[in-house]
Scaffold this active site. Sequence first.
Site, PDB file in Angstrom:
ATOM      1  N   ASP A  64      -9.472   1.070  25.532  1.00 45.13           N
ATOM      2  CA  ASP A  64      -8.855   2.014  24.599  1.00 45.13           C
ATOM      3  C   ASP A  64      -9.601   2.087  23.275  1.00 45.13           C
ATOM      4  O   ASP A  64      -9.015   2.434  22.239  1.00 45.13           O
ATOM      5  CB  ASP A  64      -7.397   1.601  24.351  1.00 45.13           C
ATOM      6  CG  ASP A  64      -7.287   0.180  23.816  1.00 45.13           C
ATOM      7  OD1 ASP A  64      -7.917  -0.719  24.397  1.00 45.13           O
ATOM      8  OD2 ASP A  64      -6.586  -0.040  22.816  1.00 45.13           O
ATOM      9  N   LYS A 176       0.159   0.641  23.650  1.00 43.10           N
ATOM     10  CA  LYS A 176      -0.389  -0.493  22.898  1.00 43.10           C
ATOM     11  C   LYS A 176      -0.481  -0.149  21.414  1.00 43.10           C
ATOM     12  O   LYS A 176      -0.834   0.977  21.061  1.00 43.10           O
ATOM     13  CB  LYS A 176      -1.787  -0.834  23.418  1.00 43.10           C
ATOM     14  CG  LYS A 176      -2.453  -1.925  22.594  1.00 43.10           C
ATOM     15  CD  LYS A 176      -3.942  -1.965  22.770  1.00 43.10           C
ATOM     16  CE  LYS A 176      -4.606  -1.912  21.409  1.00 43.10           C
ATOM     17  NZ  LYS A 176      -6.023  -2.310  21.452  1.00 43.10           N
ATOM     18  N   GLU A 216       1.086  -6.375  19.909  1.00 45.10           N
ATOM     19  CA  GLU A 216      -0.180  -7.070  19.631  1.00 45.10           C
ATOM     20  C   GLU A 216      -0.415  -7.313  18.135  1.00 45.10           C
ATOM     21  O   GLU A 216      -1.019  -6.489  17.452  1.00 45.10           O
ATOM     22  CB  GLU A 216      -1.362  -6.257  20.204  1.00 45.10           C
ATOM     23  CG  GLU A 216      -2.719  -6.926  19.958  1.00 45.10           C
ATOM     24  CD  GLU A 216      -3.906  -6.129  20.504  1.00 45.10           C
ATOM     25  OE1 GLU A 216      -3.697  -5.033  21.055  1.00 45.10           O
ATOM     26  OE2 GLU A 216      -5.037  -6.611  20.377  1.00 45.10           O
ATOM     27  N   GLU A 218      -2.764  -9.135  16.340  1.00 45.42           N
ATOM     28  CA  GLU A 218      -3.972  -9.950  16.565  1.00 45.42           C
ATOM     29  C   GLU A 218      -4.239 -10.838  15.359  1.00 45.42           C
ATOM     30  O   GLU A 218      -4.432 -10.334  14.241  1.00 45.42           O
ATOM     31  CB  GLU A 218      -5.193  -9.063  16.851  1.00 45.42           C
ATOM     32  CG  GLU A 218      -6.472  -9.910  16.984  1.00 45.42           C
ATOM     33  CD  GLU A 218      -7.693  -9.159  17.502  1.00 45.42           C
ATOM     34  OE1 GLU A 218      -7.561  -7.990  17.914  1.00 45.42           O
ATOM     35  OE2 GLU A 218      -8.787  -9.760  17.491  1.00 45.42           O
ATOM     36  N   LYS A 258       0.572  -9.194  23.617  1.00 45.46           N
ATOM     37  CA  LYS A 258      -0.890  -9.350  23.660  1.00 45.46           C
ATOM     38  C   LYS A 258      -1.296 -10.242  22.494  1.00 45.46           C
ATOM     39  O   LYS A 258      -1.708  -9.762  21.433  1.00 45.46           O
ATOM     40  CB  LYS A 258      -1.547  -7.973  23.583  1.00 45.46           C
ATOM     41  CG  LYS A 258      -3.056  -8.005  23.702  1.00 45.46           C
ATOM     42  CD  LYS A 258      -3.625  -6.689  24.186  1.00 45.46           C
ATOM     43  CE  LYS A 258      -5.136  -6.693  24.010  1.00 45.46           C
ATOM     44  NZ  LYS A 258      -5.829  -5.644  24.725  1.00 45.46           N
ATOM     45  N   SER A 300      -9.240 -10.912  24.155  1.00 48.68           N
ATOM     46  CA  SER A 300     -10.351 -11.872  24.193  1.00 48.68           C
ATOM     47  C   SER A 300     -10.910 -12.147  22.797  1.00 48.68           C
ATOM     48  O   SER A 300     -11.477 -13.224  22.562  1.00 48.68           O
ATOM     49  CB  SER A 300     -11.451 -11.415  25.138  1.00 48.68           C
ATOM     50  OG  SER A 300     -11.996 -10.176  24.768  1.00 48.68           O
ATOM     51  N   GLY A 301     -10.800 -11.191  21.873  1.00 50.84           N
ATOM     52  CA  GLY A 301     -11.056 -11.448  20.455  1.00 50.84           C
ATOM     53  C   GLY A 301     -12.462 -11.848  20.046  1.00 50.84           C
ATOM     54  O   GLY A 301     -12.626 -12.387  18.966  1.00 50.84           O
ATOM     55  N   GLY A 302     -13.455 -11.638  20.900  1.00 47.85           N
ATOM     56  CA  GLY A 302     -14.826 -12.003  20.528  1.00 47.85           C
ATOM     57  C   GLY A 302     -15.309 -13.264  21.233  1.00 47.85           C
ATOM     58  O   GLY A 302     -16.448 -13.707  21.025  1.00 47.85           O
ATOM     59  N   SER A 327      -5.670  -9.135  28.985  1.00 43.86           N
ATOM     60  CA  SER A 327      -5.781  -7.711  28.655  1.00 43.86           C
ATOM     61  C   SER A 327      -7.058  -7.601  27.827  1.00 43.86           C
ATOM     62  O   SER A 327      -7.017  -7.351  26.635  1.00 43.86           O
ATOM     63  CB  SER A 327      -4.557  -7.260  27.847  1.00 43.86           C
ATOM     64  OG  SER A 327      -4.744  -5.933  27.406  1.00 43.86           O
ATOM     65  N   TYR A 389     -11.396  -2.165  15.660  1.00 41.20           N
ATOM     66  CA  TYR A 389     -11.321  -1.712  17.039  1.00 41.20           C
ATOM     67  C   TYR A 389     -11.317  -0.204  17.125  1.00 41.20           C
ATOM     68  O   TYR A 389     -10.484   0.431  16.571  1.00 41.20           O
ATOM     69  CB  TYR A 389     -10.048  -2.295  17.699  1.00 41.20           C
ATOM     70  CG  TYR A 389     -10.139  -2.257  19.186  1.00 41.20           C
ATOM     71  CD1 TYR A 389     -11.017  -3.120  19.835  1.00 41.20           C
ATOM     72  CD2 TYR A 389      -9.435  -1.347  19.932  1.00 41.20           C
ATOM     73  CE1 TYR A 389     -11.164  -3.084  21.204  1.00 41.20           C
ATOM     74  CE2 TYR A 389      -9.565  -1.306  21.299  1.00 41.20           C
ATOM     75  CZ  TYR A 389     -10.433  -2.175  21.935  1.00 41.20           C
ATOM     76  OH  TYR A 389     -10.569  -2.122  23.284  1.00 41.20           O
TER      77      TYR A 389
HETATM   78  P1  13P Z   1     -10.680  -7.637  23.004  1.00 43.53           P
HETATM   79  O1  13P Z   1     -10.327  -8.541  21.868  1.00 43.53           O
HETATM   80  O2  13P Z   1     -10.456  -8.275  24.348  1.00 43.53           O
HETATM   81  O3  13P Z   1     -12.038  -7.029  22.875  1.00 43.53           O
HETATM   82  O4  13P Z   1      -9.635  -6.410  22.965  1.00 43.53           O
HETATM   83  C1  13P Z   1      -8.856  -6.127  21.886  1.00 43.53           C
HETATM   84  C2  13P Z   1      -7.883  -5.058  22.207  1.00 43.53           C
HETATM   85  O5  13P Z   1      -6.885  -4.923  21.520  1.00 43.53           O
HETATM   86  C3  13P Z   1      -8.133  -4.152  23.337  1.00 43.53           C
HETATM   87  O6  13P Z   1      -7.008  -3.349  23.658  1.00 43.53           O
END
Ligand code: 13P
Length: 389
Positions: A64, A176, A216, A218, A258, A300-302, A327, A389
Amino acid sequence: MACASFAKLNAASSQWIGQHSFTQRRRSSTRRVSVPIRAGSYSDELIQTAKTIASPGRGILAIDESNATCGKRLSSIGLDNTEPNRQAYRQLLLTTPGLGDYISGAILFEETLYQSTTDGKKFVDCLRDQKIVPGIKVDKGLVPLPGSNNESWCQGLDGLASRSAEYYKQGARFAKWRTVVSIPCGPSALAVKEAAWGLARYAAISQDNGLVPIVEPEILLDGEHPIERTLEVAEKVWSEVFFYLAENNVIFEGILLKPSMVTPGAEHKEKASPATIAKYTLTMLKRRVPPAVPGIMFLSGGQSEVEATLNLNAMNQTPNPWHVSFSYARALQNSVLKTWQGHPENIEAAQKALLVRAKANSLAQLGKYSAEGEGDEAKKGMFVKGYTY
Ligand code: 13P
C-alpha cells in the site's frame, strides 16, 4: 461486578448492543449464553473477515505504498515513477501463482484498488480468485503535530465514512491506518493521545462501513535506546489505544493489530536475539491486548527479510491467545524487486522470489521456519532513519 457493568451497558446503550448466542456445555446439559456485542449491520461479517485473514499459516502482503513511496521502490531498480510502472509492479505481485497458500490479505493503495491487469482483469478479482482478502490504506499520511516535540499526527478522518463505503463497493474488506510514535522525540503525552484517538475514530468508522480496521501505531525503530525503553513506550501506547477503542465502541473481535516488534533502537550498541525480541514483544502484548482480538499482524519496520521472519518464528514457539503473523511490506518485497529489475523476462523469477518469502513467513507463523539456505540479499537490513511510508 462484571455482570453488573454488562447489564448497565446494556440498559444505557441498548441501540448499540445485540446479543450473540454461544452454546456452552455444562455437565450433561447444554445452555445458551448470551454475550453482548455492539450490533451493527456488518458485525458478523467483520468477525468473519478478521478470522479469514488470521488463518493458520497465512499473513498479509502489504503493498500500500503511496505513489511517492512506490516511486522510491521503483527508483531503487532504475525505473521511473509512472502509473504504468506502478501497475506493472503490482500486477507482478498480485498475479503470483500460489500466493493464496501463504497470503490471506493484501493491503492496496487507492490507485491499485481500482486498477486491472493489462488483460483487463480487476486486481480485486485476481485476489479473490486466490482467496486473498483485498484491503485498502485509508489514512492520508503524517503531518507535523503543533505543540509537540517535533512529532507528527495522521490525517484522514474527514470524509472517511464515504470513502470507506466506496472502497467496500469496490471489493475492499479491510482497512489500514498507520500512525507513528517516535521514542527519540519523547514520545510526548500529546502525540500518544492523538495517535490513539485517531486510530480509534478510524477503527469505529471502518467497522461502520464493513471494513475490518488494522490498527497500526508504529513505534519507529529510530533511536539509541535499549529494548526495555521500547517495552515501556509500547505498553503506554497500546494501553491508550485500547482505552479509546473501547470508548468508541469498537468490536474487538472485528479488528486486527499491526504492531512493531519490541526491539532495541536501531542505533543501540547491541542487537537482540530473536528469542529476546519474542520474549519482550509477547510480554507487552499479553499485558495489553485482550484475547478477543483475533490477529496480531506485525510490520517489518526496516528489519532484513530474514530477521523479520526469524523473529516471527520465535514468537510462535509456544501457543498464543491470538494468531501471530505478518503484514510485511519491505520484508516481502526486497528480493522481488532485486530479481525483477523491471525486465519482463524476470517476472517469473521475481514471482518465485515472492513465494519464497511468503512461504518462509507462513512457516514462521506456524513456528517451523529455519533460516538455512537463505541468501545474503535477504539478510540485508532495510532500516532508513526517519522513514516515511
Ligand atoms: P513494513 O514496515 O513492513 O515495510 O510496512 C509498513 C506498513 O505499514 C505497510 O503497510
